[in-house]
Write a protein that holds these residues in place. Structure first.
Motif, PDB file in Angstrom:
ATOM      1  N   SER A   1       0.284  -1.590  -0.038  1.00  0.00           N
ATOM      2  CA  SER A   1      -0.106   0.172  -0.257  1.00  0.00           C
ATOM      3  C   SER A   1       1.019   1.418   0.035  1.00  0.00           C
ATOM      4  O   SER A   1       0.920   2.135  -0.850  1.00  0.00           O
ATOM      5  CB  SER A   1      -0.897   0.372   1.128  1.00  0.00           C
ATOM      6  OG  SER A   1      -1.789   1.142   1.123  1.00  0.00           O
ATOM      7  N   THR A   2       2.303   1.489   0.558  1.00  0.00           N
ATOM      8  CA  THR A   2       2.667   2.952   0.673  1.00  0.00           C
ATOM      9  C   THR A   2       4.254   2.449   0.136  1.00  0.00           C
ATOM     10  O   THR A   2       3.747   3.672  -1.192  1.00  0.00           O
ATOM     11  CB  THR A   2       3.969   2.437   1.781  1.00  0.00           C
ATOM     12  OG1 THR A   2       3.474   1.698   3.344  1.00  0.00           O
ATOM     13  CG2 THR A   2       4.879   3.126   2.382  1.00  0.00           C
ATOM     14  N   ILE A   3       3.993   1.678  -1.022  1.00  0.00           N
ATOM     15  CA  ILE A   3       4.536   1.603  -2.440  1.00  0.00           C
ATOM     16  C   ILE A   3       3.817   2.435  -3.102  1.00  0.00           C
ATOM     17  O   ILE A   3       4.413   3.345  -4.083  1.00  0.00           O
ATOM     18  CB  ILE A   3       5.282   0.271  -2.378  1.00  0.00           C
ATOM     19  CG1 ILE A   3       6.460  -0.571  -2.093  1.00  0.00           C
ATOM     20  CG2 ILE A   3       5.868   0.427  -3.984  1.00  0.00           C
ATOM     21  CD1 ILE A   3       6.805  -1.884  -2.770  1.00  0.00           C
ATOM     22  N   LEU A   4       2.958   2.007  -3.250  1.00  0.00           N
ATOM     23  CA  LEU A   4       1.368   2.426  -4.254  1.00  0.00           C
ATOM     24  C   LEU A   4       1.489   3.621  -4.293  1.00  0.00           C
ATOM     25  O   LEU A   4       1.812   4.590  -5.130  1.00  0.00           O
ATOM     26  CB  LEU A   4      -0.140   1.614  -4.931  1.00  0.00           C
ATOM     27  CG  LEU A   4       0.381   0.136  -4.626  1.00  0.00           C
ATOM     28  CD1 LEU A   4      -1.079  -0.575  -4.754  1.00  0.00           C
ATOM     29  CD2 LEU A   4       0.349   0.126  -6.515  1.00  0.00           C
ATOM     30  N   ALA A   5       1.286   4.553  -3.011  1.00  0.00           N
ATOM     31  CA  ALA A   5       1.278   5.953  -3.190  1.00  0.00           C
ATOM     32  C   ALA A   5       2.696   6.359  -3.150  1.00  0.00           C
ATOM     33  O   ALA A   5       2.253   7.349  -3.877  1.00  0.00           O
ATOM     34  CB  ALA A   5       1.206   6.064  -0.967  1.00  0.00           C
ATOM     35  N   PHE A   6       3.234   6.200  -2.768  1.00  0.00           N
ATOM     36  CA  PHE A   6       4.916   6.539  -2.917  1.00  0.00           C
ATOM     37  C   PHE A   6       5.311   6.556  -4.602  1.00  0.00           C
ATOM     38  O   PHE A   6       4.976   7.804  -5.287  1.00  0.00           O
ATOM     39  CB  PHE A   6       6.243   6.035  -2.573  1.00  0.00           C
ATOM     40  CG  PHE A   6       6.388   6.509  -1.220  1.00  0.00           C
ATOM     41  CD1 PHE A   6       5.869   7.843  -0.381  1.00  0.00           C
ATOM     42  CD2 PHE A   6       6.338   5.434  -0.374  1.00  0.00           C
ATOM     43  CE1 PHE A   6       6.857   8.128   0.892  1.00  0.00           C
ATOM     44  CE2 PHE A   6       6.736   6.288   0.659  1.00  0.00           C
ATOM     45  CZ  PHE A   6       6.479   7.485   1.725  1.00  0.00           C
TER      46      PHE A   6
ATOM     47  N   SER B   1       4.942  10.030  -9.734  1.00  0.00           N
ATOM     48  CA  SER B   1       4.829   9.658 -10.805  1.00  0.00           C
ATOM     49  C   SER B   1       3.764  11.352 -11.190  1.00  0.00           C
ATOM     50  O   SER B   1       4.303  12.516 -12.122  1.00  0.00           O
ATOM     51  CB  SER B   1       3.477   8.819 -11.477  1.00  0.00           C
ATOM     52  OG  SER B   1       3.024   9.280 -13.184  1.00  0.00           O
ATOM     53  N   GLN B   2       3.691  11.828  -9.820  1.00  0.00           N
ATOM     54  CA  GLN B   2       3.098  13.539 -10.223  1.00  0.00           C
ATOM     55  C   GLN B   2       4.137  14.459 -10.435  1.00  0.00           C
ATOM     56  O   GLN B   2       4.373  15.496 -10.899  1.00  0.00           O
ATOM     57  CB  GLN B   2       2.085  14.115  -8.240  1.00  0.00           C
ATOM     58  CG  GLN B   2       0.496  12.825  -8.764  1.00  0.00           C
ATOM     59  CD  GLN B   2       0.193  12.903  -7.015  1.00  0.00           C
ATOM     60  OE1 GLN B   2       1.255  13.620  -6.549  1.00  0.00           O
ATOM     61  NE2 GLN B   2      -1.282  13.064  -6.973  1.00  0.00           N
ATOM     62  N   GLN B   3       5.522  14.145  -9.435  1.00  0.00           N
ATOM     63  CA  GLN B   3       6.524  15.132  -9.490  1.00  0.00           C
ATOM     64  C   GLN B   3       6.869  14.809 -11.262  1.00  0.00           C
ATOM     65  O   GLN B   3       7.632  15.722 -11.085  1.00  0.00           O
ATOM     66  CB  GLN B   3       7.365  14.600  -8.440  1.00  0.00           C
ATOM     67  CG  GLN B   3       7.274  14.814  -6.768  1.00  0.00           C
ATOM     68  CD  GLN B   3       6.707  16.096  -6.579  1.00  0.00           C
ATOM     69  OE1 GLN B   3       7.598  17.345  -6.991  1.00  0.00           O
ATOM     70  NE2 GLN B   3       5.576  16.587  -5.627  1.00  0.00           N
TER      71      GLN B   3
END
Length: 403
Positions: free
Chosen positions: A133-138, A143-145
């Motif tokens: 879950s944490t990896i998906l969030a990071f 990707s946003q950056q």
């Protein structure tokens, strides 16, 4: 969802047998440990503390010894409730009926399930879920950056790229920790007698039914160890029919526990996991249909984007179909294993209600060790490693949706 043990599990032995069951619980496991010197010599110290000798045993045998005190209390309660259930009416408005008492028995069996569920495997599995879950969030933040850096200039662009790199470094660290957790599960399963490759364990852990499979993989060997001990003690009791009934009645309870675990899993597959997959498949088919319709009407400028969307949607649909096939195969295998265990349980109850020589009872329990191996083999899912990262990600996302 309430799990109802089938009719054969509702067979209640005579009141004299119930008395034997209660008596056996007060002395059963102590007798196993104290009388079978081959298995338990020097396992406990003067004050009953487990010594270093315990660490030399298999994981299943260690668990059978360390968990018995807690299990014993639940088994005593189960036997008491079964006696009350035997005297209860089939249905009643103002007092408990047989179904109510069966609910109590199921709850106690659930307690035993929790006691035997291996903490090491369970905690490692939970950690992997949190890490994923944490990896998906990071990954989303990175990707946003990356997207921002394309349109920014100067120091703002550098800052966006810097943040992107920080997120990617965090992802790498979490990925490393994830691999360590997978290795921990792999090692622990091997200690319980199940050898899987790293890739197979990884494929298992992203499935929605991973916790159930892991629990059965570690619990069933413990049940086998306890049953094996009962067989050896019964064999040394000569032709003492009272002892034979004591230990065999406890073996019958162990079979009920296995049936409870299997039936709970079968119910989850039939009424929760597979219907949810069907729902996701219908939604995905509708989305693909919509995309195709829009692509036909779209201008040439947008057709390529629709085509890319359609490709991604078809990949997801493929993952859903693979997931469903996997669940259906699990259901088929577990149903076969359950039928085998039902046959053994039916014979066990019939034997308990029959006056038999202890040698015959011992042989019946000993023969069950082969049955346990067969059941374990049938229950084991086909763990095909993922052939690409994208499919693994799809399975992870689908798992969250199915849950």
């Amino acid at each position: 969802m309430k799990i109802i043990i089938p009719a054969i599990c509702l067979i209640v032995v005579s009141m004299s047998a119930q008395a034997d069951w209660k008596e056996s619980l007060s002395t059963g496991w102590s007798s196993v440990k104290n009388s079978s010197s081959e298995l338990y010599t020097d396992l406990t110290g003067e004050e009953g503390e487990v010594t270093q000798a315990l660490s030399t045993l298999s994981a299943a045998r260690q668990k059978s010894i360390s968990s018995w005190d807690k299990m014993e209390d639940r088994f005593a309660d189960i036997i008491e409730v079964k006696g009350e259930k035997d005297q209860a009416p089939e249905s009643a408005f103002f007092k408990k009926d047989k179904a109510n008492y069966q609910d109590d028995i199921d709850a106690l069996l659930g307690d035993v399930y929790g006691i035997l569920n291996d903490d090491i495997v369970k905690e490692a599995s939970n950690s992997i879920v949190q890490i994923d879950s944490t990896i998906l969030a990071f990954q989303k933040k990175a990707s946003q950056q990356k997207s921002k850096s394309v349109i920014l200039i100067g120091e703002d662009k550098k800052e966006a790229l810097k943040k992107q790199q920080q997120y990617e470094d965090d992802i790498a660290e979490y990925q490393h920790n994830r691999e360590k957790m997978i290795e921990a599960v792999q090692i622990r399963l091997d200690e319980f007698g199940t050898e899987l490759s790293f890739e197979q364990v990884e494929a298992l852990l992203v499935r929605v039914n991973a916790d159930d499979i892991l629990a059965m993989t570690t619990i069933f060997p413990v049940i086998g160890e306890i049953a094996s001990s009962f067989a050896k003690i019964t064999a040394t009791s000569g032709e003492d029919l009272n002892n034979a009934k004591k230990y065999y009645s406890m073996y019958v309870v162990l079979l009920e526990l296995q049936l409870y675990i299997q039936e709970r899993y079968i119910a989850d597959l039939k009424y929760k996991y597979i219907p949810r997959i069907d729902e996701l498949q219908n939604k995905q088919n509708n989305l693909i249909k919509t995309t195709k319709n829009e692509m036909r009407k779209a201008s040439s400028k947008h057709k390529k984007s629709y085509s890319l969307n359609l490709k991604s949607q078809n990949t997801t649909l493929k993952a859903i179909k693979l997931y469903k096939v996997s669940m259906q195969q699990d259901l088929s295998n577990m149903s076969k294993a359950h039928r085998l265990l039902v046959e053994d349980y039916t014979l066990a109850v019939n034997t308990l209600n029959t006056v038999t020589m202890s040698s015959q009872v011992s042989n019946l329990i000993s023969d069950s060790s082969q049955l346990f191996d067969t059941i374990m083999a049938l229950q084991a899912p086909e763990l095909v490693p993922f052939n690409n990262i994208q499919m693994q990600k799809e399975f992870s996302v689908l798992t969250d949706k199915i849950k």
